[in-house]
Design a protein around this motif. Structure first.
Motif, PDB file in Angstrom:
ATOM      1  N   GLN A 120      -7.528  -3.183  -9.829  1.00  0.00           N
ATOM      2  CA  GLN A 120      -6.507  -4.225  -9.736  1.00  0.00           C
ATOM      3  C   GLN A 120      -5.109  -3.605  -9.774  1.00  0.00           C
ATOM      4  N   ALA A 121      -4.941  -2.561 -10.575  1.00  0.00           N
ATOM      5  CA  ALA A 121      -3.630  -1.893 -10.651  1.00  0.00           C
ATOM      6  C   ALA A 121      -3.283  -1.244  -9.311  1.00  0.00           C
ATOM      7  N   PHE A 122      -4.274  -0.597  -8.670  1.00  0.00           N
ATOM      8  CA  PHE A 122      -4.023  -0.032  -7.335  1.00  0.00           C
ATOM      9  C   PHE A 122      -3.656  -1.145  -6.354  1.00  0.00           C
ATOM     10  N   LEU A 162      -2.201  -3.997  -6.936  1.00  0.00           N
ATOM     11  CA  LEU A 162      -0.814  -4.419  -7.180  1.00  0.00           C
ATOM     12  C   LEU A 162       0.168  -3.379  -6.645  1.00  0.00           C
ATOM     13  N   GLU A 163      -0.167  -2.108  -6.846  1.00  0.00           N
ATOM     14  CA  GLU A 163       0.704  -1.019  -6.401  1.00  0.00           C
ATOM     15  C   GLU A 163       0.831  -1.034  -4.871  1.00  0.00           C
TER      16      GLU A 163
END
Lengths: 334, 334
Positions: B150-152, B154-155
């Motif tokens: 999920q962080a990737f 968003l990035e």
């Protein structure tokens, strides 16, 4: 052991925990997630919960290595709650450092909290014990109760009249449970007898309550520089605290009405120039109503009850140090 | 087994899981937290992950009861990610129902996600297995990877040129890992041999990829009524999908520039009246560039590879049904 030896040992354990908190963060990607997690886990802290866990483990004959992974994990769990609570409380800073949602953004704060919880479980599961299922269950129940406590806290923001009993349930879930779990887990990881485990759980429960009431008290009686934040923050934010709940119960007539008016959750924040006056007036009602004295009395009683629970354990340096830590926690100025 | 028997068995397992998802929610307080958790866990769903877990367990000789707790837990873990992802994506609804932060508020959505994760661990730890530590480790690693994925994601929203390799890493963490963990855990809970466990993990990994690419594909080729949401939602929101990544790689010159312009993350959302035109234009570039065909090909290849991994297992009804489920997943229209 002398005070100096206690202090040295505390510092030794704190450094051990500090190093382990960040040692698992080797990846540099995803960038914001990793930087945010490191930012949180590298922040200074008292490390009360992990140190109580390690000392509890030792007090029943265990060793530091038996509890260290679970100890680091419970500090991570605590940090997960701080990150998400700060979002929910809209707090711009914590102990003088910008919160994750302020320094990055909301999305990163949610994810950093989540992943720190994942790291907490990863670290916890490294514990070398034959009781890993039971230990992980206790860890999980305290995690669930912390969420419930926070939910009650949010709910109470919108209710004017919280009873001391409701306050006590909320705070024992939000804060007390994790401390009681720390000492209980220390016992289990040290292969304690059921009697020893119960004694340490009871110690943790009492110390946890004293700790939280002390927190509420410090908000009005501390020194701003020591505290690292403005005095009366809880009052300005309209938080439900031991002092408010007891002052409302103990005051009457016009004073009670005035207190309720001053502490009712506001649609708009108190203007900065009015904050000091508000804090002053509420604090003086806290004093007059006897709420501050009640807090001091209860902190003393909980500490005494906690320490007597330790009588069930054989005397040892670690047992003595558990007493010392509990006394230190209620004498602290931040 | 006939298709009808497969369908009946799927329905039976789905109902079993549905009932268990909400059976632990007995408390009525804290109110918003409990109502929100019930709202999420009672929402209809395909229950793909838990059903794959149970079938994997059976395919190595285990029984439903060996995997049911972990199966329900992995569905809870999945639901935790949905609640928090919907906050991060600012999604007003999911499958036709208001999201938690829309129906309640941000704070309750954060807490509901958190507590559902707690319930997931509580349920997982009920699993009757001698391998509880290893199983919980696998569960935890998939939880951590979901956060990283999920962080990737968003990035990548803020980067114009995501390579297929980066996309693949992101999506295998965000979606693939949980499905691969489901089949791997099913194997472990069924006391599989290492060879069987590897076969089922490989099956899950391939099926997970096919499943996600199918999800991306459905966003442009599905029927709105089946899908339960607007066609082209990913395009309007500027999401990184298999189609976008591959269309960017396969197109050239003016078309590539046009596609990049149309899909660059916008400071302000696309006006409603322009959405249909935008979706139409991007979809036609997806078609011309061969991205849609590439998606169909890869879905087919992943499914074939997944099914061949199952050759390592002795034939059984459950193995046959795993094949059937994987085929069903890529034929689905929602």
């Amino acid at each position: 052991m002398t005070t100096e030896q206690f202090n040295r040992r505390y510092l030794y354990l704190r450094r051990l925990i500090d190093a382990r908190l960040v040692s698992g963060l080797k990846n540099s990607e995803p960038r914001d997630l990793m930087q945010g997690s490191r930012y949180v886990l590298a922040a200074p802290g008292k490390r009360v919960r992990p140190i109580l866990m390690i000392l509890s483990c030792e007090a029943v004959g265990g060793r530091v290595k038996d509890a260290i992974d679970a100890a680091v994990a419970i500090e991570m769990l605590h940090n997960f709650t701080l990150v998400h609570d700060d979002v929910m409380d809209n707090a711009p800073s914590r102990r003088g450092r910008a919160t994750v949602h302020t320094k990055w953004n909301l999305n990163n704060a949610i994810l950093v909290g989540d992943v720190i919880l994942g790291l907490a479980y990863r670290t916890f599961l490294k514990s070398k014990t034959n009781n890993i299922r039971r230990a992980t269950e206790i860890f999980t129940e305290s995690f669930i109760e912390v969420c419930e406590g926070q939910a009650f806290d949010l709910e109470y923001e919108h209710r004017p009249n919280i009873s001391p009993r409701e306050y006590s349930r909320m705070i024992s879930k939000k804060t007390g449970k994790l401390i009681a779990s720390a000492t209980e887990l220390g016992a289990i990881l040290g292969n304690a007898t059921p009697k020893q485990t119960e004694a340490l759980r009871s110690f943790g429960r009492h110390v946890g309550r004293a700790f939280q009431i002390q927190d509420d008290l410090l908000d009005v009686v501390a020194n701003e520089k020591d505290l690292g934040k403005k005095i009366g923050g809880d009052i300005v934010e309209g938080k439900t605290t031991f002092l408010l709940v007891h002052a409302l119960r103990r005051s009457r007539g016009a004073e009670k009405a005035r207190l309720r008016k001053l502490t009712t959750r506001r649609a708009t924040p108190v203007a900065f120039r009015h904050q000091r006056q508000l804090v002053k007036e509420v604090t003086s009602i806290y004093e007059r109503s006897g709420a501050i004295e009640a807090a001091r009395t209860q902190i003393r009683q909980e500490t005494v009850a906690g320490v007597s629970a330790l009588d069930a354990l054989a005397p040892s340096n670690s047992r003595a140090m558990l007493e010392w830590v509990s006394a230190m926690l209620v004498r602290r100025t931040y």
